[in-house]
Design a protein around this motif. Sequence first.
Motif, mmCIF file in Angstrom:
data_model
loop_
_atom_site.group_PDB
_atom_site.id
_atom_site.type_symbol
_atom_site.label_atom_id
_atom_site.label_comp_id
_atom_site.label_asym_id
_atom_site.label_seq_id
_atom_site.Cartn_x
_atom_site.Cartn_y
_atom_site.Cartn_z
ATOM 1 N N MET A 166 2.196 -5.318 7.700
ATOM 2 C CA MET A 166 0.749 -5.426 7.519
ATOM 3 C C MET A 166 0.337 -5.088 6.089
ATOM 4 O O MET A 166 -0.851 -5.075 5.774
ATOM 5 N N GLY A 167 1.317 -4.775 5.236
ATOM 6 C CA GLY A 167 1.007 -4.425 3.855
ATOM 7 C C GLY A 167 0.688 -2.965 3.655
ATOM 8 O O GLY A 167 0.198 -2.574 2.594
ATOM 9 N N ARG A 168 0.979 -2.130 4.649
ATOM 10 C CA ARG A 168 0.682 -0.698 4.557
ATOM 11 C C ARG A 168 1.963 0.076 4.242
ATOM 12 O O ARG A 168 2.464 0.852 5.050
ATOM 13 N N SER A 169 2.482 -0.127 3.050
ATOM 14 C CA SER A 169 3.750 0.498 2.698
ATOM 15 C C SER A 169 3.653 2.015 2.637
ATOM 16 O O SER A 169 4.635 2.714 2.906
ATOM 17 N N SER A 170 2.482 2.536 2.287
ATOM 18 C CA SER A 170 2.326 3.996 2.229
ATOM 19 C C SER A 170 2.508 4.606 3.614
ATOM 20 O O SER A 170 3.166 5.641 3.773
ATOM 21 N N HIS A 171 1.926 3.984 4.615
ATOM 22 C CA HIS A 171 2.106 4.471 5.984
ATOM 23 C C HIS A 171 3.546 4.279 6.439
ATOM 24 O O HIS A 171 4.131 5.166 7.083
ATOM 25 N N ALA A 172 4.114 3.126 6.098
ATOM 26 C CA ALA A 172 5.509 2.868 6.475
ATOM 27 C C ALA A 172 6.421 3.951 5.919
ATOM 28 O O ALA A 172 7.351 4.415 6.595
#
Length: 372
Positions: free
Chosen positions: A329-335
């Motif tokens: 989803m483009g949420r690399s910080s959360h990943a």
Amino acid sequence: MNTIIHATEPAELLGIVPALAGFTPRRSIVMLPFHGTRAHGAMRMDLPDADVDTEEFANAAVHALLQVRGIDAAAVVVYTDEPAQTVPDGVLLPRLTVAEMLVDVIEQAGLHLVDALCVTPGGWADYGEEYPVVRPLAGIPSLPDLPGIGTVTGDQTAGAELPPGDLVQRERVGRALQELEELLAGHRPGRIAAGPGESPLALVRASMILDDLPGFVERITGSPGDLSPDDCAALLWCLSRPALRDAVIVQWATDHEFGCLALQAQLEFAGNHDEIPDAVGRVFLGRGPRPDPDRLGCALEVARRAASLAPRTAKAGALTAAAWLAWAMGRSSHAGQYIDHALEIEPGHGMASLISSMLSAAMLPEWVLRRA
């Protein structure tokens, strides 16, 4: 986001960064890819440590930025907790070395530099000014309420916390998972049969779920708020087994039909009968058609819920699935947060280690990098 927000001054550009990123960055470098006069999203990275090679960091960052199709310009914004320093010649802005290196690499890549700005606790400034002036943060305009944009006051870590789960729910999931572990030892989906002394009720429940794994995945994805202890245990059991976990992830990113193909391919691969079809492997790398964002969001909610209720020994698989979905989803910080947690629990986890490497290399899915 279809709403057009005009920004003609640096302060106005700083005002729209949270809307483009979905949060208010902190201790970060944010690069905005432009096509003409329009910015298409935001790419965030942690501020590099002091021992990181600045040129290598800048090259990797701009390489990732260049994956955005149609990009012809870029802006750089450094968010730091370090204050600007007063020196005899004026003001020395923090992180000047890395900012200048990013600007050099951006221009060497043939891109137009829109702005290179710095936001500190005491104000904001422009790296491009010969004699920088620190201006008050109050001068950054706030965005009006816009459709499709929720609260952006939290930083990049906001929203990554696992949902709460009470002790009773965790105990129920733990018992159901233990029962499944004992019942399904040595079984594969589609090959569940009764054995001496096995609980008939548990057998029926396991058969209904795992004899049609793609159907089970569709059901729980369609109602993520209704994940029962039995459903949660079954999902955790699957996400703890690489072949099944990967099939579930691929189905979440595609649909029921492709999920059936992925499951069959994974089971054949596990039996050393064939190779994984290229179409399945491409999904893992973020290539191919853009997944339905609502479907990914529901899947992420399911994976996060399962991780929150899982016994510690069964958390890593669910956290890894949540990390991949957040990355998709483009949420690399959360990943990154989910992966750090998974590797803390299980340091040698293969999929978590792979995703960690992808995040370190600033690799993003192709479908995220495409302009809408």
